[in-house]
Motif scaffolding. Structure first.
Motif, PDB file in Angstrom:
ATOM      1  N   GLN A 117     -71.385 -18.286  11.381  1.00 22.43           N
ATOM      2  CA  GLN A 117     -70.987 -18.818  10.093  1.00 22.43           C
ATOM      3  C   GLN A 117     -69.536 -19.257  10.094  1.00 22.43           C
ATOM      4  O   GLN A 117     -68.760 -18.902  10.988  1.00 22.43           O
ATOM      5  N   GLN A 155     -75.732 -19.924   6.481  1.00 21.32           N
ATOM      6  CA  GLN A 155     -75.069 -18.647   6.205  1.00 21.32           C
ATOM      7  C   GLN A 155     -74.033 -18.754   5.081  1.00 21.32           C
ATOM      8  O   GLN A 155     -72.891 -18.345   5.223  1.00 21.32           O
ATOM      9  N   GLY A 156     -74.466 -19.311   3.963  1.00 21.41           N
ATOM     10  CA  GLY A 156     -73.608 -19.385   2.787  1.00 21.41           C
ATOM     11  C   GLY A 156     -72.901 -20.702   2.597  1.00 21.41           C
ATOM     12  O   GLY A 156     -72.272 -20.919   1.542  1.00 21.41           O
ATOM     13  N   TYR A 157     -72.979 -21.612   3.559  1.00 19.74           N
ATOM     14  CA  TYR A 157     -72.252 -22.883   3.471  1.00 19.74           C
ATOM     15  C   TYR A 157     -73.144 -24.030   3.013  1.00 19.74           C
ATOM     16  O   TYR A 157     -72.764 -25.203   3.104  1.00 19.74           O
ATOM     17  N   SER A 180     -78.121 -17.082  -1.361  1.00 20.72           N
ATOM     18  CA  SER A 180     -77.597 -15.716  -1.370  1.00 20.72           C
ATOM     19  C   SER A 180     -77.637 -15.171  -2.791  1.00 20.72           C
ATOM     20  O   SER A 180     -77.198 -15.852  -3.726  1.00 20.72           O
ATOM     21  N   MET A 183     -72.483 -12.624  -3.350  1.00 19.57           N
ATOM     22  CA  MET A 183     -71.551 -13.478  -2.640  1.00 19.57           C
ATOM     23  C   MET A 183     -71.324 -13.055  -1.197  1.00 19.57           C
ATOM     24  O   MET A 183     -71.080 -11.897  -0.898  1.00 19.57           O
ATOM     25  N   GLN A 184     -71.464 -14.027  -0.298  1.00 14.97           N
ATOM     26  CA  GLN A 184     -70.916 -13.946   1.044  1.00 14.97           C
ATOM     27  C   GLN A 184     -69.631 -14.778   1.030  1.00 14.97           C
ATOM     28  O   GLN A 184     -69.327 -15.462   0.065  1.00 14.97           O
ATOM     29  N   HIS A 186     -67.624 -17.858   1.338  1.00 14.57           N
ATOM     30  CA  HIS A 186     -67.904 -19.287   1.172  1.00 14.57           C
ATOM     31  C   HIS A 186     -69.209 -19.581   0.432  1.00 14.57           C
ATOM     32  O   HIS A 186     -69.492 -20.747   0.144  1.00 14.57           O
ATOM     33  N   ALA A 187     -70.027 -18.576   0.165  1.00 15.10           N
ATOM     34  CA  ALA A 187     -71.326 -18.840  -0.455  1.00 15.10           C
ATOM     35  C   ALA A 187     -71.166 -19.177  -1.928  1.00 15.10           C
ATOM     36  O   ALA A 187     -70.296 -18.651  -2.619  1.00 15.10           O
ATOM     37  N   SER A 188     -72.047 -20.058  -2.408  1.00 15.53           N
ATOM     38  CA  SER A 188     -72.090 -20.372  -3.829  1.00 15.53           C
ATOM     39  C   SER A 188     -73.048 -19.411  -4.520  1.00 15.53           C
ATOM     40  O   SER A 188     -73.840 -18.724  -3.875  1.00 15.53           O
ATOM     41  N   THR A 189     -72.984 -19.371  -5.833  1.00 12.97           N
ATOM     42  CA  THR A 189     -73.989 -18.622  -6.576  1.00 12.97           C
ATOM     43  C   THR A 189     -75.282 -19.428  -6.627  1.00 12.97           C
ATOM     44  O   THR A 189     -75.282 -20.659  -6.467  1.00 12.97           O
ATOM     45  N   GLU A 221     -80.950 -12.304   0.133  1.00 15.00           N
ATOM     46  CA  GLU A 221     -81.017 -13.713   0.502  1.00 15.00           C
ATOM     47  C   GLU A 221     -82.464 -14.178   0.500  1.00 15.00           C
ATOM     48  O   GLU A 221     -83.397 -13.373   0.464  1.00 15.00           O
TER      49      GLU A 221
END
Length: 240
Positions: A117, A155-157, A180, A183-184, A186-189, A221
């Protein structure tokens, strides 16, 4: 002994079940088969976060007439993917997907990893990788008649990659993307992803997988399937 225990349990109202918490269900292939049964035949499939090509091989089995584009930045994956693409006639793009082109700091991996990631700010063991946008890679090569399928496992991007493909999305019919539940880096909601996809003309069509964190079985996830609202796939709204 096992037979004796089974016989004893059969006399009670109880049963012994193996406790499995890490994966609630994994039905990506079933969802793709369902789309095919509803008449979906993509002529182009984009595998964002290709790893070693497992999804692409599945897509080829289900949609043998589709052209496959694999996108993967991990250096440890590039040579195996080159061999796979040469053998199967796939196209490889050795880069990461991002909102803007340039470079990204990636967590360093020495072996192919499904968890590779974009690096968290406090991660010191990183490497720079080339970053491209979906529009730059494929924007001029895909049209509505391709009925294209875009898969993202980043992976969150994922939302960053989608924002870099605003033009391409107008020619995409189905999007399969990892999400996700909390939150990871860089991950969005999920709410932000849903809002973006709604604005781009897509509706949530299915949930293809869900997995939970082992310590408390809370969903962490999954994979969502979106289809364009003007797609033939979205027209059957019957309950039965």
């Amino acid at each position: 002994m096992k037979a004796v225990l089974k016989a004893l349990l059969a006399r009670t109202p109880y049963q012994v079940m193996r406790r499995v918490e890490a994966n609630r269900f994994q039905a990506i292939e079933s969802c793709l088969r369902s789309l095919r049964a509803r008449g979906y035949r993509p002529r182009l499939v984009v595998d964002g976060g290709a790893h070693l090509g497992e999804f692409s091989l599945m897509a080829k089995r289900l949609f043998p007439d589709a052209a496959l584009h694999l996108i993967e930045p991990q250096q440890a994956c590039i040579d195996p993917l080159r061999r796979l693409c040469a053998a199967e006639g796939f196209v490889l793009h050795a880069c990461a997907l991002a909102e803007q082109s340039g470079t990204l700091r990636f967590a360093r991996t020495h072996e192919p990893s499904t968890g590779a990631q974009v690096a968290a700010p406090d991660n010191a063991d990183t490497t720079d990788v080339t970053a491209c946008t979906l529009d730059e890679l494929l924007g001029g090569a895909v049209g509505p008649d391709h009925r294209a399928l875009l898969k993202l496992d980043l992976q969150g991007y994922e939302l960053h990659a989608l924002k870099g493909g605003a033009g391409l999305l107008r020619s995409i019919e189905v999007v399969l993307t990892e999400v996700s539940f909390f939150m990871q880096s860089h991950a969005s909601t999920i709410a932000a992803l849903l809002a973006f996809m709604d604005e781009a003309g897509f509706q949530l069509d299915d949930i293809a997988s869900l997995s939970a964190r082992p310590r408390d079985n809370r969903a962490r996830e999954g994979d969502f399937v979106f289809v364009r609202r003007d797609s033939p796939l979205a027209q059957d709204r019957r309950w039965e």
